[in-house]
Design an enzyme around this catalytic site. Sequence first.
Site, PDB file in Angstrom:
ATOM      1  N   ASP A 258       0.853  -1.190   0.000  1.00 23.24           N
ATOM      2  CA  ASP A 258       0.000   0.000   0.000  1.00 23.24           C
ATOM      3  C   ASP A 258       0.888   1.239   0.000  1.00 23.24           C
ATOM      4  O   ASP A 258       1.994   1.212   0.539  1.00 23.24           O
ATOM      5  CB  ASP A 258      -0.905   0.022   1.234  1.00 23.24           C
ATOM      6  CG  ASP A 258      -1.987  -1.052   1.179  1.00 23.24           C
ATOM      7  OD1 ASP A 258      -2.392  -1.433   0.070  1.00 23.24           O
ATOM      8  OD2 ASP A 258      -2.428  -1.502   2.256  1.00 23.24           O
TER       9      ASP A 258
ATOM     10  N   ASP B  30      -7.105  -1.366  -4.443  1.00 24.60           N
ATOM     11  CA  ASP B  30      -8.122  -1.006  -3.447  1.00 24.60           C
ATOM     12  C   ASP B  30      -9.053   0.073  -3.988  1.00 24.60           C
ATOM     13  O   ASP B  30     -10.271   0.017  -3.792  1.00 24.60           O
ATOM     14  CB  ASP B  30      -7.465  -0.490  -2.160  1.00 24.60           C
ATOM     15  CG  ASP B  30      -6.601  -1.531  -1.478  1.00 24.60           C
ATOM     16  OD1 ASP B  30      -6.888  -2.736  -1.626  1.00 24.60           O
ATOM     17  OD2 ASP B  30      -5.650  -1.138  -0.793  1.00 24.60           O
TER      18      ASP B  30
END
Length: 198
Positions: free
Chosen positions: A138, A171
């Site tokens: 991420d 995401d």
Amino acid sequence: MKWNKYFLLTIGVIVVDQAIKLWVHFNMPMGAGGEISVVGEWFKLHYILNKGMAFGMSLGSSYGKLGLTLFRLFAMVAISILLYRLSKKNYHAGLLWCLAAILGGAIGNLIDSVFYGVFLENAPYESITPWFHGQVIDMFYFDVWEGYLPNWLPLWGGREVALWPIFNVADAAIFIGVLSLVLFQRRFLIPQNQPSRS
């Protein structure tokens, strides 16, 4: 065939997602020391590893990650079949674009889970095998607010948390696809060759 264009979006999401993740892995130190400011202190690139699900949640046992990865694999196959069949039945293009984005995001994070534990050696130490135990990379961090939440709050109480989670392209594709399905479900869930019920 008209269904091909939807899978092109899926492939595009995967390519962009993986390119950014690999760039971050090979060019940024992990954590706050490697942060890159994009828009002042508000939007930053911040390299972290996520061994669980969205918002850093994880499944309890040593086989939890394996179960999550296998679920993602099943979801990827199911969404692919659904996307193909609904496109053949002439469902609303908005529904098909949403499914294509969700599929791209699911595959993007699945690649991390299946392969990164081996090829990037980022599986947690306690993993039973590096295969299927890779951690998701991420990097997008909107630093809106960070602080301590009181103990009485369920789930996140008693912890230091950020208002907005750190996330990646996969995401974002899943979030946008799901949110669009929720907002426009009445319009999207009717085949275009059938009259709408009002």
